[in-house]
Design a protein around this motif. Structure first.
Motif, short mmCIF file in Angstrom:
data_model
loop_
_atom_site.label_atom_id
_atom_site.label_comp_id
_atom_site.label_asym_id
_atom_site.label_seq_id
_atom_site.Cartn_x
_atom_site.Cartn_y
_atom_site.Cartn_z
N ILE A 65 0.80 -1.17 -0.01
CA ILE A 65 -0.01 -0.06 0.13
C ILE A 65 1.02 1.29 0.07
O ILE A 65 0.64 2.30 -1.03
CB ILE A 65 -0.93 0.00 1.32
CG1 ILE A 65 -1.79 -1.23 1.18
CG2 ILE A 65 -1.60 1.15 1.21
CD1 ILE A 65 -2.62 -1.47 0.03
N CYS A 66 1.98 1.13 0.91
CA CYS A 66 2.98 2.55 0.82
C CYS A 66 3.47 2.74 -0.43
O CYS A 66 3.71 3.70 -0.62
CB CYS A 66 3.60 2.15 2.00
SG CYS A 66 3.29 2.52 3.65
N HIS A 67 3.57 1.75 -1.32
CA HIS A 67 4.02 1.96 -2.56
C HIS A 67 3.25 2.29 -3.56
O HIS A 67 3.66 2.63 -4.84
CB HIS A 67 5.15 0.66 -3.19
CG HIS A 67 6.12 0.43 -2.15
ND1 HIS A 67 6.55 -0.46 -1.22
CD2 HIS A 67 7.34 1.44 -2.05
CE1 HIS A 67 7.66 -0.38 -0.72
NE2 HIS A 67 8.26 1.04 -1.29
N GLN A 68 1.99 2.59 -3.36
CA GLN A 68 0.78 2.74 -4.50
C GLN A 68 1.19 4.19 -4.54
O GLN A 68 1.65 5.04 -4.11
CB GLN A 68 -0.42 2.77 -3.87
CG GLN A 68 -1.02 1.27 -3.40
CD GLN A 68 -0.82 0.34 -4.76
OE1 GLN A 68 -1.46 0.72 -5.88
NE2 GLN A 68 -0.33 -0.68 -4.82
N ALA A 102 -4.73 0.29 -9.34
CA ALA A 102 -3.67 1.11 -8.97
C ALA A 102 -3.42 2.02 -9.93
O ALA A 102 -4.25 2.25 -10.84
CB ALA A 102 -2.38 0.23 -9.26
N SER A 103 -2.49 2.85 -9.64
CA SER A 103 -2.41 4.39 -10.41
C SER A 103 -0.88 4.29 -10.94
O SER A 103 0.04 3.96 -10.33
CB SER A 103 -2.85 5.69 -9.65
OG SER A 103 -2.65 6.61 -10.48
N ALA A 104 -0.82 4.74 -12.10
CA ALA A 104 0.61 5.07 -12.86
C ALA A 104 1.30 6.00 -11.97
O ALA A 104 0.73 7.06 -11.55
CB ALA A 104 0.57 5.08 -14.08
N PRO A 105 2.75 6.08 -12.05
CA PRO A 105 3.17 7.20 -11.33
C PRO A 105 3.35 8.51 -12.01
O PRO A 105 3.57 9.42 -11.65
CB PRO A 105 4.72 6.54 -11.42
CG PRO A 105 4.83 5.32 -12.41
CD PRO A 105 3.51 4.94 -12.51
N ASP A 106 3.02 8.26 -13.54
CA ASP A 106 2.74 9.56 -14.25
C ASP A 106 1.20 10.15 -13.92
O ASP A 106 0.99 11.30 -14.69
CB ASP A 106 2.92 9.41 -15.77
CG ASP A 106 2.09 8.58 -16.24
OD1 ASP A 106 1.21 7.78 -15.46
OD2 ASP A 106 2.10 8.42 -17.72
N TYR A 107 0.60 9.79 -12.91
CA TYR A 107 -0.56 10.44 -12.62
C TYR A 107 -0.60 12.03 -12.63
O TYR A 107 0.37 12.59 -12.04
CB TYR A 107 -1.21 9.95 -11.22
CG TYR A 107 -2.52 10.40 -10.95
CD1 TYR A 107 -3.72 10.36 -11.45
CD2 TYR A 107 -2.54 11.09 -9.52
CE1 TYR A 107 -5.07 10.71 -11.15
CE2 TYR A 107 -3.74 11.85 -9.28
CZ TYR A 107 -5.10 11.45 -9.97
OH TYR A 107 -6.34 11.76 -9.53
#
Ligand code: 4AD
Ligand code: MG
Length: 467
Positions: A65-68, A102-107
């Motif tokens: 979760i912390c890495h989401q 999940a969401s991508a890092p480029d959100y």
């Protein structure tokens, strides 16, 4: 899935304290303190976020979760706790947290502040910002307040057609609707387009106003209103014009211009009061970040009466201002329409409150407005408000058949389009009046947002119909 709305957790915190709750929403931020982590989520049910506290010892997927990434959709279960000493009044101690998506890092919506211009390029995601959640909650509350206002006064809600063969404003700013092949349309021998072969057999367009149809119903049900989409193909690229917008149009029988203004003023006040009551969190945020004078202005307007002046008086005020050194881009002259700068001078600088301007020159107003006894002005009214300019446009209608037909003739309009409209003047005509309230302009006024593109989910303006 059974879930507990975050709005409910806040309003019923006392009763729910200690109980297991399930919340589902989108991650706004994650702060990992090694053994504890704080997950802030929002589910859109209210303006506030909810803090979910995660404990490394008891949560098996703590690291996952912390890495989401921000923007992920999550479902959290746990005990609701009241935390009166913390900045946030409640939190949930997580027993489990699941990732729904999940969401991508480029959100694109990260913590940093974004501009409205940038947000218009991501219209599918901008509802997740504080600004847009606030604006659209206010929009929704305002819509219900409008229905409640009219229904409580016995008005019937009428849905008028979107596709129409008549130009309700006579201004020729309509979008044509056709199923003909643009590359190869059927033509008559003389080369003109053969509309009889089109879907309806006649040329039709998207409506610019439901007024003429609403009048038919006012002459039967007495007091009616419409609330629907309207379309204008005016190529004005301003912060106040959209090609597709929503309009609220009441039409009242046995009523004159003064009754019409009373109705508009009561309506605006009722909507303001309802939004002040239902959206304190949203208005507080808008007051802080968008328009510092918003709350004060709304509270002031709800309790004061609107100014009422004639167009001629307005011109005198503007001429006086110009002679005292105020510069207007467009010249002020009796007979020309008021420009936004003039409207705003009157309502913002001169009066400092909503202002009705009445009795405009007939030459700049629509064909259906009632001719005054002076023979050169009509019983029109525009309501101007600070920050927006014209928010309402309306009039008493020409109920005299011979005056109306003369006017249609003078303007060179296609009389055959308006036969039914003239018929109303043959069968029990009476004094009547109505107005159109631009719903987006109202939302701009209620939120302090200065561009119409940011108060409508997906704006349609000249050159842009994305999303
Ligand atoms: O003043 P308008 O053109 O009046 C009418 O259409 C009348 N038939 C209404 C009636 O009497 N039933 O438009 C009414 C209101 C304006 O005051 C403005 O608030 C809004 O509609 N409006 C627009 N809003 C956004 N974009 C546009 N292009 C608009 N044009 C008008
Ligand atoms: Mg108008």
């Amino acid at each position: 899935m059974k879930r507990d709305r975050i709005a409910l957790l806040y309003t019923q915190a006392q009763q729910l304290e200690g109980q297991q709750v399930t919340v589902a929403g989108w991650v706004r931020s994650i702060r990992d303190m090694k053994n504890f982590a704080f997950l802030t989520i929002n589910d859109g049910s209210c303006f506030k976020d909810l803090q979910v506290v995660m404990n490394r010892e008891t949560l098996g997927n703590y690291d996952d979760i912390c890495h989401q990434n921000v923007g992920a959709a999550v479902v959290a279960e746990g005990q609701l706790k009241c935390t009166p000493d913390a900045p946030q009044p409640i939190e949930v101690a997580a027993a489990s947290v699941q990732v729904a998506g999940a969401s991508a890092p480029d959100y694109p919506l990260q913590k940093k502040r974004t501009t409205p211009e940038f947000l218009r390029t991501i219209q599918h995601l901008r509802p997740r910002t504080n600004l847009f959640r606030a604006v659209f909650r206010v929009r929704s509350v305002a819509a219900l307040a409008i229905h409640t206002f009219f229904q409580s006064r016995g008005f019937a809600y009428i849905n008028t057609p979107v596709i129409t063969a008549s130009d309700a404003e006579g201004a020729g700013e309509m979008f044509r609707v056709t199923t003909l092949d643009p590359a190869n349309p059927p033509r008559r021998d003389d080369g003109t387009l053969d509309w009889t072969q089109d879907f309806f057999g006649v040329p039709v367009s998207l409506t610019v106003s439901g007024q003429l149809n609403a009048e038919n119903f006012a002459m039967a049900l007495g007091d009616v209103y419409t609330f629907g989409p309207t379309f204008r193909a005016e190529n004005s690229n301003t912060a106040r014009h959209a090609a597709e917008f929503w309009m609220v149009e009441p039409e009242i029988a046995f009523a004159d211009l003064s009754d019409n203004m009373d109705l508009a003023e009561d309506l605006l006040k009722a909507v303001i009061n309802q939004v002040l009551e239902s959206c304190p969190g949203e208005l507080g945020m808008l007051n802080k970040f968008v328009d510092k004078g918003l709350l004060e202005r709304l509270q002031h307007v709800a309790g004061s009466s609107f100014v009422r002046i004639t167009y001629t008086e307005a011109i005198n005020i503007l001429e006086q201002a110009a002679s005292e050194g105020h510069t207007f881009e467009y010249p002020v002259q009796w007979g020309t329409d008021l420009q936004t700068e003039h409207e705003r001078y009157l309502t913002e600088q001169h009066f400092g409150k909503p202002t009705f301007v009445t009795d405009y020159p007939a030459s700049i107003k629509a064909f259906y407005m009632r001719l005054n006894d002076d023979g050169k002005t009509v019983a029109a009214m525009d309501c101007l408000v600070p920050g927006v300019g014209e928010i309402v446009g309306g009039s008493q209608r020409e109920e005299r058949l011979e005056v109306l037909t003369r006017r249609i003739e003078e303007l060179g309009m296609d009389a055959s389009q308006y036969e039914y409209y003239c018929d109303l003047r043959r069968y029990g005509s009476c004094q009547h009046a109505g107005f159109g309230l631009g719903f987006e302009r109202l939302v701009m006024y209620l939120t302090g947002v200065s561009n119409i593109r940011d108060v409508i989910p997906h704006p349609r303006v000249a050159g842009n119909a994305d999303f």
